[in-house]
Design a protein around this motif. Structure first.
Motif, PDB file in Angstrom:
ATOM      1  N   LEU A 120      11.509  -0.332  -3.897  1.00  0.00           N
ATOM      2  CA  LEU A 120      11.550  -0.373  -2.441  1.00  0.00           C
ATOM      3  C   LEU A 120      12.753  -1.174  -1.950  1.00  0.00           C
ATOM      4  CD1 LEU A 120       7.758  -1.053  -1.725  1.00  0.00           C
ATOM      5  CD2 LEU A 120       8.936   1.154  -1.790  1.00  0.00           C
ATOM      6  N   ARG A 121      13.063  -1.018  -0.674  1.00  0.00           N
ATOM      7  CA  ARG A 121      14.123  -1.773  -0.030  1.00  0.00           C
ATOM      8  C   ARG A 121      13.581  -2.331   1.283  1.00  0.00           C
ATOM      9  NH1 ARG A 121      15.818  -0.870  -4.315  1.00  0.00           N
ATOM     10  NH2 ARG A 121      17.858  -0.039  -4.975  1.00  0.00           N
ATOM     11  N   HIS A 122      13.994  -3.552   1.600  1.00  0.00           N
ATOM     12  CA  HIS A 122      13.668  -4.144   2.901  1.00  0.00           C
ATOM     13  C   HIS A 122      14.975  -4.530   3.576  1.00  0.00           C
ATOM     14  CE1 HIS A 122      11.835  -6.337   6.120  1.00  0.00           C
ATOM     15  NE2 HIS A 122      12.411  -7.469   5.748  1.00  0.00           N
ATOM     16  N   THR A 123      15.190  -4.028   4.768  1.00  0.00           N
ATOM     17  CA  THR A 123      16.445  -4.267   5.479  1.00  0.00           C
ATOM     18  C   THR A 123      16.309  -5.418   6.455  1.00  0.00           C
ATOM     19  OG1 THR A 123      17.045  -1.924   5.315  1.00  0.00           O
ATOM     20  CG2 THR A 123      18.225  -3.253   6.932  1.00  0.00           C
ATOM     21  N   LEU A 124      17.168  -6.421   6.293  1.00  0.00           N
ATOM     22  CA  LEU A 124      17.261  -7.507   7.260  1.00  0.00           C
ATOM     23  C   LEU A 124      18.309  -7.132   8.308  1.00  0.00           C
ATOM     24  CD1 LEU A 124      17.426 -10.776   5.106  1.00  0.00           C
ATOM     25  CD2 LEU A 124      15.407  -9.627   6.013  1.00  0.00           C
ATOM     26  N   ILE A 191       7.253 -17.426   8.929  1.00  0.00           N
ATOM     27  CA  ILE A 191       6.266 -16.368   9.142  1.00  0.00           C
ATOM     28  C   ILE A 191       5.112 -16.881   9.995  1.00  0.00           C
ATOM     29  CG2 ILE A 191       4.705 -14.735   8.023  1.00  0.00           C
ATOM     30  CD1 ILE A 191       6.493 -14.845   5.556  1.00  0.00           C
ATOM     31  N   LEU A 192       4.682 -18.105   9.736  1.00  0.00           N
ATOM     32  CA  LEU A 192       3.579 -18.672  10.502  1.00  0.00           C
ATOM     33  C   LEU A 192       3.962 -18.850  11.964  1.00  0.00           C
ATOM     34  CD1 LEU A 192       0.712 -19.738  10.352  1.00  0.00           C
ATOM     35  CD2 LEU A 192       1.621 -21.978   9.735  1.00  0.00           C
ATOM     36  N   ASP A 193       5.197 -19.260  12.214  1.00  0.00           N
ATOM     37  CA  ASP A 193       5.661 -19.404  13.589  1.00  0.00           C
ATOM     38  C   ASP A 193       5.640 -18.067  14.318  1.00  0.00           C
ATOM     39  OD1 ASP A 193       7.109 -21.179  15.653  1.00  0.00           O
ATOM     40  OD2 ASP A 193       8.461 -19.474  15.468  1.00  0.00           O
ATOM     41  N   GLU A 194       6.064 -17.008  13.625  1.00  0.00           N
ATOM     42  CA  GLU A 194       6.029 -15.674  14.240  1.00  0.00           C
ATOM     43  C   GLU A 194       4.596 -15.223  14.481  1.00  0.00           C
ATOM     44  OE1 GLU A 194       7.887 -12.658  16.099  1.00  0.00           O
ATOM     45  OE2 GLU A 194       8.968 -14.238  15.028  1.00  0.00           O
ATOM     46  N   ALA A 195       3.697 -15.582  13.558  1.00  0.00           N
ATOM     47  CA  ALA A 195       2.287 -15.224  13.732  1.00  0.00           C
ATOM     48  C   ALA A 195       1.709 -15.921  14.961  1.00  0.00           C
ATOM     49  CB  ALA A 195       1.490 -15.596  12.477  1.00  0.00           C
ATOM     50  N   LEU A 204       4.711  -8.556  11.812  1.00  0.00           N
ATOM     51  CA  LEU A 204       5.029  -9.387  10.657  1.00  0.00           C
ATOM     52  C   LEU A 204       5.410  -8.522   9.466  1.00  0.00           C
ATOM     53  CD1 LEU A 204       2.272 -12.169  10.715  1.00  0.00           C
ATOM     54  CD2 LEU A 204       4.480 -12.118  11.867  1.00  0.00           C
ATOM     55  N   MET A 205       4.691  -7.433   9.273  1.00  0.00           N
ATOM     56  CA  MET A 205       4.984  -6.529   8.156  1.00  0.00           C
ATOM     57  C   MET A 205       6.361  -5.910   8.298  1.00  0.00           C
ATOM     58  SD  MET A 205       1.196  -4.772   7.946  1.00  0.00           S
ATOM     59  CE  MET A 205       1.652  -3.520   6.739  1.00  0.00           C
ATOM     60  N   ARG A 206       6.709  -5.475   9.513  1.00  0.00           N
ATOM     61  CA  ARG A 206       8.012  -4.845   9.738  1.00  0.00           C
ATOM     62  C   ARG A 206       9.140  -5.863   9.651  1.00  0.00           C
ATOM     63  NH1 ARG A 206       5.132  -2.125  13.960  1.00  0.00           N
ATOM     64  NH2 ARG A 206       5.977  -3.639  15.440  1.00  0.00           N
ATOM     65  N   LEU A 207       8.921  -7.022  10.219  1.00  0.00           N
ATOM     66  CA  LEU A 207       9.976  -8.018  10.312  1.00  0.00           C
ATOM     67  C   LEU A 207      10.304  -8.650   8.958  1.00  0.00           C
ATOM     68  CD1 LEU A 207      11.820  -9.418  12.373  1.00  0.00           C
ATOM     69  CD2 LEU A 207      10.025 -11.136  12.705  1.00  0.00           C
ATOM     70  N   PHE A 208       9.252  -8.936   8.184  1.00  0.00           N
ATOM     71  CA  PHE A 208       9.456  -9.680   6.938  1.00  0.00           C
ATOM     72  C   PHE A 208       9.204  -8.859   5.675  1.00  0.00           C
ATOM     73  CE2 PHE A 208       7.934 -12.905  10.098  1.00  0.00           C
ATOM     74  CZ  PHE A 208       9.173 -13.488  10.319  1.00  0.00           C
ATOM     75  N   GLY A 209       8.754  -7.616   5.853  1.00  0.00           N
ATOM     76  CA  GLY A 209       8.509  -6.774   4.684  1.00  0.00           C
ATOM     77  C   GLY A 209       7.363  -7.259   3.823  1.00  0.00           C
ATOM     78  N   ILE A 210       6.354  -7.892   4.439  1.00  0.00           N
ATOM     79  CA  ILE A 210       5.210  -8.404   3.683  1.00  0.00           C
ATOM     80  C   ILE A 210       4.071  -7.397   3.718  1.00  0.00           C
ATOM     81  CG2 ILE A 210       5.815 -10.807   4.064  1.00  0.00           C
ATOM     82  CD1 ILE A 210       3.861 -10.934   6.353  1.00  0.00           C
ATOM     83  N   THR A 211       3.079  -7.586   2.853  1.00  0.00           N
ATOM     84  CA  THR A 211       1.959  -6.665   2.770  1.00  0.00           C
ATOM     85  C   THR A 211       0.978  -6.890   3.917  1.00  0.00           C
ATOM     86  OG1 THR A 211       0.612  -8.154   1.409  1.00  0.00           O
ATOM     87  CG2 THR A 211       2.151  -6.673   0.255  1.00  0.00           C
ATOM     88  N   GLU A 212       0.097  -5.921   4.085  1.00  0.00           N
ATOM     89  CA  GLU A 212      -0.919  -6.042   5.131  1.00  0.00           C
ATOM     90  C   GLU A 212      -1.804  -7.263   4.904  1.00  0.00           C
ATOM     91  OE1 GLU A 212      -4.771  -3.527   6.870  1.00  0.00           O
ATOM     92  OE2 GLU A 212      -3.487  -2.677   5.309  1.00  0.00           O
TER      93      GLU A 212
END
Length: 232
Positions: A120-124, A191-195, A204-212
């Motif tokens: 996979l790829r995650h784009t910043l 991530i916590l600040d964004e949450a 959060l998933m889109r921004l940081f590429g983390i799992t559900e």
């Protein structure tokens, strides 16, 4: 106190320190709601309950204290250090991916950095500050090691001209931070600040590429009242 503007996070922690269970959750939730409403109405400048944990603290994600975060970039001595801190603290990139990011995957013209995660790829999408720091680093790297063929974006004195093209050591990255702070904590804090700000696991998933599951964990920490009634 003469105004609620004088309340600090330490005051709230002191109030909750001797409480546990339902009593603690109810009071913490009430304090969160109270100060969020005051902030929304602009009756206070800062929300002291923004990062207030609710429920059991064991295993709970905790933000990095703001006094540790303040001035990190200002005190970073090198372009290497500043870009490393920005990737962790602004874009929540894991230390492993900071080490293994490749120069070929940085596109300054488009303002992007692609991170390889297996197949996979995650784009910043680099905002102005990180874009500027990345450009500064590339200029410094080219001037310092013009003959380097190491494909990794970040290189050090030891790795720049190594024919095996290794990634920088994790300890090399850690040395850019003051004692008591780690890249993992910076990433967690971001991530916590964004949450806390959005409460949206999909963002959060889109921004940081983390799992559900990871996104829900952060949102559950930021807004435990939303998940308190879910079956266990």
């Amino acid at each position: 106190m003469t105004t609620l503007r004088e309340v600090t996070p330490d005051h709230l922690q002191d109030v909750l320190e001797d409480l546990a269970g339902t009593a603690r959750r109810q009071l913490a939730t009430s304090l969160r709601s109270l100060f969020r409403a005051l902030k929304r109405k602009r009756l206070i400048f800062h929300d002291p309950a923004r990062h207030l944990a609710v429920g059991d603290l064991t295993g709970t994600l905790r933000p990095v204290p703001s006094d540790l975060l303040a001035g990190l970039l200002d005190h970073a001595a090198t372009p290497f250090a500043r870009l490393t801190i920005a990737l962790a603290a602004i874009h929540a990139v894991p230390a492993t991916e900071i080490r293994t990011a490749r120069t070929a995957d940085l596109n300054l013209a488009r303002g992007t950095l692609e991170l390889r995660r297996g197949l996979l790829r995650h784009t910043l999408y680099l905002e102005e500050l990180t874009h500027h720091l990345a450009a500064d680093w590339l200029t410094y790297r080219h001037q310092r090691w013009p003959a380097s063929a190491n494909p990794h974006l970040l290189v050090s004195q030891k790795t720049a001209l190594d024919p095996d093209h290794p990634a920088v050591h994790r300890n090399t990255l850690q040395q850019v931070l003051p004692k008591g702070l780690t890249l993992d904590r910076l990433r967690q804090d971001r991530i916590l600040d964004e949450a806390f700000t959005t409460g949206d696991p999909l963002k959060l998933m889109r921004l940081f590429g983390i799992t559900e599951q990871t996104a829900m964990r952060y949102v559950g920490t930021a807004y435990p009242e939303r998940t308190a009634t879910l079956p266990r």
